[in-house]
Write a protein that holds these residues in place. Structure first.
Motif, short mmCIF file in Angstrom:
data_model
loop_
_atom_site.label_atom_id
_atom_site.label_comp_id
_atom_site.label_asym_id
_atom_site.label_seq_id
_atom_site.Cartn_x
_atom_site.Cartn_y
_atom_site.Cartn_z
N THR A 2 -6.73 5.48 8.23
CA THR A 2 -6.83 6.58 7.28
C THR A 2 -5.61 6.56 6.36
OG1 THR A 2 -5.70 8.11 8.73
CG2 THR A 2 -8.08 7.97 9.00
N PRO A 3 -5.75 7.22 5.22
CA PRO A 3 -4.60 7.25 4.29
C PRO A 3 -3.35 7.88 4.89
CG PRO A 3 -6.60 7.95 3.17
CD PRO A 3 -6.95 7.80 4.62
N SER A 4 -3.50 8.88 5.75
CA SER A 4 -2.31 9.49 6.35
C SER A 4 -1.60 8.52 7.30
CB SER A 4 -2.68 10.79 7.07
OG SER A 4 -3.57 10.51 8.14
N GLU A 5 -2.37 7.71 8.04
CA GLU A 5 -1.76 6.70 8.91
C GLU A 5 -1.03 5.64 8.10
OE1 GLU A 5 -5.06 5.29 11.17
OE2 GLU A 5 -4.85 6.84 12.71
N VAL A 11 6.29 5.08 5.54
CA VAL A 11 7.53 5.83 5.71
C VAL A 11 8.36 5.21 6.85
CG1 VAL A 11 8.49 8.06 6.41
CG2 VAL A 11 6.66 7.96 4.71
N GLU A 12 7.69 4.85 7.93
CA GLU A 12 8.39 4.24 9.07
C GLU A 12 9.03 2.91 8.65
OE1 GLU A 12 7.29 2.45 13.46
OE2 GLU A 12 5.91 3.83 12.49
N LEU A 15 12.09 3.63 6.49
CA LEU A 15 13.24 4.08 7.27
C LEU A 15 13.89 2.94 8.04
CD1 LEU A 15 11.97 7.53 8.56
CD2 LEU A 15 13.64 7.08 6.75
N PHE A 16 13.08 2.04 8.61
CA PHE A 16 13.64 0.88 9.29
C PHE A 16 14.41 -0.01 8.31
CE2 PHE A 16 10.48 1.28 12.89
CZ PHE A 16 11.45 1.51 13.85
N GLY A 17 13.83 -0.24 7.15
CA GLY A 17 14.48 -1.09 6.15
C GLY A 17 15.80 -0.49 5.68
N MET A 18 15.80 0.79 5.37
CA MET A 18 17.02 1.45 4.91
C MET A 18 18.07 1.48 6.03
SD MET A 18 15.48 4.53 2.60
CE MET A 18 17.06 5.26 2.29
N GLY A 19 17.62 1.69 7.26
CA GLY A 19 18.54 1.68 8.39
C GLY A 19 19.22 0.33 8.55
#
Length: 83
Positions: A2-5, A11-12, A15-19
């Motif tokens: 689904t689009p929300s998944e 987003v996950e 966040l991993f990339g920025m971390g």
């Protein structure tokens, strides 16, 4: 999916990339500081020789006679061309 998944996975991943980027930058800064400390600790401390100018030419506000003659000649040629 689904689009929300898909949005949550995006987003996950963000966040991993920025971390990882921030972790890499923090490690880079720490390693640069450690290398600087090591170099300062073990490097030879030899003074750098300062060169002294051999002859200091006095500064005058007036141009030399040759420069004045060249300026006068240029002004004369400019005025002669303009008429």
């Amino acid at each position: 999916m689904t689009p929300s998944e898909l949005l949550l996975e995006g987003v996950e991943l963000m966040l991993f990339g920025m971390g990882f980027v921030y972790l890499f930058l923090i490690l880079l800064v720490l390693m640069i500081r450690v290398m600087s400390w090591v170099i300062e600790r073990f490097a030879e401390k030899t003074p750098i020789p300062v060169s002294v100018p051999s002859a200091v030419k006095p500064v005058s506000d007036e141009p030399s006679a040759d420069v004045l003659a060249a300026i006068q000649s240029a002004i004369h040629q400019h005025r002669a061309r303009r008429g």
